[in-house]
Design a protein around this motif. Sequence first.
Motif, short mmCIF file in Angstrom:
data_model
loop_
_atom_site.label_atom_id
_atom_site.label_comp_id
_atom_site.label_asym_id
_atom_site.label_seq_id
_atom_site.Cartn_x
_atom_site.Cartn_y
_atom_site.Cartn_z
N UNK A 102 24.76 22.94 28.70
CA UNK A 102 24.63 22.75 30.04
C UNK A 102 25.52 24.38 31.10
N UNK A 103 25.67 25.01 29.68
CA UNK A 103 25.55 26.13 30.08
C UNK A 103 26.90 26.39 30.37
N UNK A 134 36.97 20.49 25.62
CA UNK A 134 37.25 19.50 24.62
C UNK A 134 35.44 19.76 24.58
N UNK A 135 35.55 19.39 23.36
CA UNK A 135 33.70 19.57 22.52
C UNK A 135 32.97 18.43 22.24
N UNK A 136 31.91 18.40 22.30
CA UNK A 136 31.61 16.96 21.70
C UNK A 136 29.86 17.68 21.22
N UNK A 137 29.30 16.81 20.67
CA UNK A 137 28.13 17.44 19.84
C UNK A 137 26.52 17.04 20.73
N UNK A 138 25.79 16.70 19.78
CA UNK A 138 24.49 17.13 21.49
C UNK A 138 24.41 15.47 21.42
N UNK A 139 24.49 14.50 21.17
CA UNK A 139 24.66 13.76 22.05
C UNK A 139 25.92 12.97 22.31
N UNK A 140 27.44 13.66 22.79
CA UNK A 140 28.09 13.49 23.69
C UNK A 140 28.95 12.60 22.67
N UNK A 141 29.01 12.79 21.63
CA UNK A 141 29.41 12.02 20.76
C UNK A 141 31.16 13.16 19.80
N UNK A 142 31.61 12.23 18.90
CA UNK A 142 32.24 13.38 18.30
C UNK A 142 33.60 14.17 19.42
N UNK A 143 34.19 13.77 20.48
CA UNK A 143 34.62 14.67 21.31
C UNK A 143 35.91 15.32 20.65
N UNK A 144 36.17 15.84 20.88
CA UNK A 144 38.14 16.65 20.37
C UNK A 144 38.38 17.55 21.25
N UNK A 145 39.31 17.90 21.42
CA UNK A 145 39.73 19.50 22.15
C UNK A 145 39.95 20.45 20.37
N UNK A 147 41.37 24.90 20.83
CA UNK A 147 41.44 26.16 21.40
C UNK A 147 40.24 26.80 21.13
N UNK A 148 39.43 27.01 23.17
CA UNK A 148 38.68 27.94 22.98
C UNK A 148 38.40 29.16 24.32
N UNK A 149 37.10 29.56 24.17
CA UNK A 149 37.24 30.55 25.28
C UNK A 149 36.45 29.49 26.77
N UNK A 150 37.38 29.85 27.65
CA UNK A 150 37.69 29.13 28.43
C UNK A 150 35.98 28.42 29.19
N UNK A 151 35.00 29.57 29.15
CA UNK A 151 33.40 29.45 30.21
C UNK A 151 33.06 28.84 29.40
N UNK A 152 33.31 28.38 27.88
CA UNK A 152 32.54 27.81 26.89
C UNK A 152 32.30 25.75 28.09
N UNK A 153 33.55 25.07 28.44
CA UNK A 153 33.81 24.42 28.49
C UNK A 153 32.74 23.35 29.08
N UNK A 155 29.59 24.14 28.98
CA UNK A 155 28.73 23.83 28.44
C UNK A 155 28.16 22.49 28.30
N UNK A 156 29.93 21.93 27.36
CA UNK A 156 29.56 20.72 27.15
C UNK A 156 29.60 19.36 28.04
N UNK A 157 28.31 19.23 28.83
CA UNK A 157 28.07 18.78 29.33
C UNK A 157 26.43 17.97 29.69
N UNK A 158 26.44 18.01 30.82
CA UNK A 158 25.05 17.44 31.75
C UNK A 158 24.68 19.05 32.24
N UNK A 159 25.51 19.75 32.23
CA UNK A 159 24.77 21.28 33.01
C UNK A 159 25.28 20.35 34.81
N UNK A 160 25.67 19.46 35.05
CA UNK A 160 26.28 18.85 36.82
C UNK A 160 27.59 18.61 36.92
N UNK A 161 27.54 17.37 37.43
CA UNK A 161 29.00 17.38 38.11
C UNK A 161 29.61 17.12 36.79
N UNK A 162 29.07 16.50 35.70
CA UNK A 162 29.97 16.10 34.33
C UNK A 162 30.33 17.79 33.78
N UNK A 163 29.95 18.23 33.45
CA UNK A 163 30.48 19.60 33.23
C UNK A 163 31.62 20.74 34.06
#
Length: 345
Positions: A102-103, A134-145, A147-153, A155-163
Amino acid sequence: MRDELDFDPEERPQKRMPILILSTVIVVMLVITAAIALQKPRRAVSENKTPAASENQQEKWQEGVIRYQGKSYKYNSNIRAYLFMGVDKDEPVETAKDNISGGQSDAMFLVATNSADETISVITINRNAMTKIEICDEQGLNKTEVMSQICLQHGYGDGKHYSCSKSVDAVSYLFYNIPISGYLALNMGGIPGLNDSIGGVEVTVLQDLSWPDKGVDLHEGETVTLNGQEAYTYLRKRDTNVFDSASDRLRRQEQYITSFMAKAKTAIAGNADKALGIYNSISEYLVTDVDFVTLISELVTYDLAEDGVHTVPGETVMGDEFEEFYVDDDALYELIIQIFYEEVK
């Protein structure tokens, strides 16, 4: 030297990305938001602080009285906070091809508006600030929390409103669950249009920056009115071989947004058509859940508060592979009290 310009998910920090090693463990996230808040680990704070610590953390920023350094404070109900993000994509907004591309939000600003005295405070957030995402896999599954760089969040989503909504969650958490009223995310490719829509922005250049292919050649100390490509370079470019270059870029972004607000105030005040023109110049690059024209038309009538630009305090250190910015929690808590609270006499 390698300058960061284009988003490449294969080159982005992966040190904190356990999706690469997650196997069969599937974390099913079926709890409601309040239940998630119950599980949030709190950062250590001094004993004279009273951060919201129960299941109604976010509401308690708005209700009741807290004690801090022997004084009583209540949340300032005149404050509204909005998250502004610059996403490291040059193309117009489109749905991400999967749930991990999602960028990144390489520029993040929390803008606090005070309707009582009609002032604005801006808090800049280092892209490498370490917090829970919160991160996940390419299918949006395996969600877990993790600690990481805040800018990465983002990227885990649709690149739009969910991201964007997940980025709001991460920033709110970093800020002890303060309420955030809305978001505006601009793909970086929209910067030239945004800059030129108000006739360019004047800055005194903080660093030598060049990009010959774009005709950009900026020299430290010179005062220039940035054109679109110069503004893009000024806000986006950094040398990733230089330690903590993200902080140097953040200083340029702080300077630019302050100058942009001053220029926009003159260009837009009393002219809704001008605000609409700005929106039209960037609409295909923009994701927001607020009425852009109404919000911007209102904000340009406000003044920047005294000492109105702040930076999330902390320190950048080198991790195993990538830079990590660790927030000074005591100083951040004090900043939150300063901006979002008012003393109860």
